[in-house]
Design an enzyme around this catalytic site. Structure first.
Site, mmCIF file in Angstrom:
data_model
loop_
_atom_site.group_PDB
_atom_site.id
_atom_site.type_symbol
_atom_site.label_atom_id
_atom_site.label_comp_id
_atom_site.label_asym_id
_atom_site.label_seq_id
_atom_site.Cartn_x
_atom_site.Cartn_y
_atom_site.Cartn_z
ATOM 1 N N ASP A 165 73.510 34.444 43.141
ATOM 2 C CA ASP A 165 73.649 33.284 42.911
ATOM 3 C C ASP A 165 75.321 32.795 42.572
ATOM 4 O O ASP A 165 75.615 33.065 41.493
ATOM 5 C CB ASP A 165 72.836 32.362 42.096
ATOM 6 N N ASP A 204 63.684 29.290 47.570
ATOM 7 C CA ASP A 204 64.315 29.519 46.302
ATOM 8 C C ASP A 204 64.082 28.485 45.586
ATOM 9 O O ASP A 204 64.722 27.470 45.416
ATOM 10 C CB ASP A 204 65.876 29.947 46.913
ATOM 11 N N MET A 225 76.774 28.295 46.293
ATOM 12 C CA MET A 225 76.557 27.018 45.880
ATOM 13 C C MET A 225 77.773 26.782 45.475
ATOM 14 O O MET A 225 78.397 26.523 44.227
ATOM 15 C CB MET A 225 75.790 27.156 44.777
ATOM 16 N N HIS A 284 74.293 33.762 47.905
ATOM 17 C CA HIS A 284 73.885 32.438 47.817
ATOM 18 C C HIS A 284 74.893 31.634 47.429
ATOM 19 O O HIS A 284 75.026 31.639 46.246
ATOM 20 C CB HIS A 284 72.382 32.192 47.296
ATOM 21 N N HIS A 325 69.335 38.960 45.394
ATOM 22 C CA HIS A 325 69.758 37.500 45.687
ATOM 23 C C HIS A 325 70.909 37.375 44.441
ATOM 24 O O HIS A 325 70.586 37.388 43.204
ATOM 25 C CB HIS A 325 68.612 36.715 45.334
ATOM 26 N N MET A 346 78.082 30.421 42.103
ATOM 27 C CA MET A 346 77.986 28.849 41.700
ATOM 28 C C MET A 346 79.440 28.545 41.193
ATOM 29 O O MET A 346 80.021 29.425 40.464
ATOM 30 C CB MET A 346 76.985 28.316 40.632
ATOM 31 N N MET A 406 65.706 25.033 49.755
ATOM 32 C CA MET A 406 65.741 25.105 48.307
ATOM 33 C C MET A 406 64.557 24.343 47.895
ATOM 34 O O MET A 406 64.268 23.113 48.352
ATOM 35 C CB MET A 406 66.998 24.263 47.814
ATOM 36 N N SER A 420 66.215 37.338 42.070
ATOM 37 C CA SER A 420 67.497 36.398 41.853
ATOM 38 C C SER A 420 68.038 37.249 40.470
ATOM 39 O O SER A 420 67.510 37.110 39.474
ATOM 40 C CB SER A 420 67.319 34.936 41.519
HETATM 41 C C1 DX5 Z 1 69.010 28.342 41.695
HETATM 42 C C2 DX5 Z 1 69.169 29.297 42.376
HETATM 43 C C3 DX5 Z 1 68.093 30.256 42.135
HETATM 44 C C4 DX5 Z 1 67.359 30.612 41.007
HETATM 45 C C5 DX5 Z 1 65.927 30.765 41.147
HETATM 46 O O1 DX5 Z 1 69.902 27.245 42.013
HETATM 47 O O2 DX5 Z 1 69.492 29.152 43.507
HETATM 48 O O3 DX5 Z 1 68.316 31.518 42.781
HETATM 49 O O4 DX5 Z 1 68.024 31.886 40.340
HETATM 50 O O5 DX5 Z 1 65.399 30.847 39.962
HETATM 51 P P1 DX5 Z 1 63.894 30.772 39.396
HETATM 52 O O6 DX5 Z 1 63.221 31.784 40.363
HETATM 53 O O7 DX5 Z 1 63.774 31.106 38.028
HETATM 54 O O8 DX5 Z 1 63.347 29.443 39.972
HETATM 55 ZN ZN ZN Z 2 69.712 31.033 44.897
#
Ligand code: DX5
Ligand code: ZN
Length: 220
Positions: A36, A172, A69, A67, A34, A38, A138, A9
């Protein structure tokens, strides 16, 4: 169980050096990257959008595991496809018509994934498992890196793996050397990890370790 894919990530990377961090992860053996996304609305944090994916794509041929969100995931499909995203994983909680959204993503030329928040039951995605490319369970509340792995989510992974032996099941949140064994045994084969990979002395060794756990379960 399908083969292991390790998806670092980039949320845990140095965003000011995103292209180099992506290349470093590929050199360390990452299968996916990956990303993220948001929107500060579906989750209480803001990260990146399609323009960043577009910039990254100019520097790498890697598989961009995006991903989303975000609220209204339907809105961004075209932008992400044009930007060069490889997979568009939306949240089941964010849409009223997951079936139509999967079709929209496939028509745009991307793979489609559905993500499930911790409080959402896994049976919410059963109707789509035959047409979707990946289910993301998740293992933390989405929004931030560095949270603790929720072991009670493993029931969802086990249920999915029993029902769909060939499905790519991604986990994740909080995946590291302590939690990977549990996730792999439950049946997860696509492993997202931010903190553990980026904070490791050797990111390469951490990626290999995560992969080995999934490979070991597969050999059984
Ligand atoms: C959280 C993200 C993850 C995050 C995971 O909302 O979707 O992808 O980066 O991070 P770690 O591996 O640090 O828990
Ligand atoms: Zn993620």
């Amino acid at each position: 169980m399908p083969v292991a894919k390790i998806s670092p990530s980039l949320l845990s990377s140095d965003f000011a050096r995103l292209a180099e961090e992506c290349q470093r992860m590929v050199d360390c053996g990452a299968d996916y990257l990956h990303m993220d996304v948001m929107d500060g609305h579906f989750v209480p944090n803001l990260t990146m959008g399609a323009p960043i994916i577009k910039s990254v794509r100019k520097h790498t041929d890697a598989f961009l595991d995006c991903h989303l969100m975000v609220a209204e995931p339907e809105k961004w499909v075209k932008d992400f496809a044009d930007a060069g995203a490889s997979m568009y994983t939306f949240h089941i909680e964010a849409t009223d018509d997951a079936g139509a959204l999967i079709d929209q993503i496939h028509s745009a030329g991307m793979k489609a994934g559905i993500s499930v928040k911790p409080k959402t039951p896994v049976d919410s995605v059963f109707p789509y498992c035959d047409k979707v490319d990946q289910i993301l369970i998740m293992t933390v509340e989405p929004g931030f890196g560095g949270q603790s792995f929720m072991e009670d989510m493993m029931e969802k992974v086990k249920t999915l793996r029993e029902k769909y032996p060939n499905l790519d099941i991604e986990v994740d949140g909080g995946l590291d050397e302590k939690t990977i064994g549990t996730a792999a045994k439950a049946g997860a084969n696509v492993i997202v990890a931010g903190t553990s990979i980026f904070k490791a002395k050797s990111s390469k060794d951490m990626i290999s370790l995560l992969r080995k756990h999934v490979d070991d379960v597969q050999k059984k």
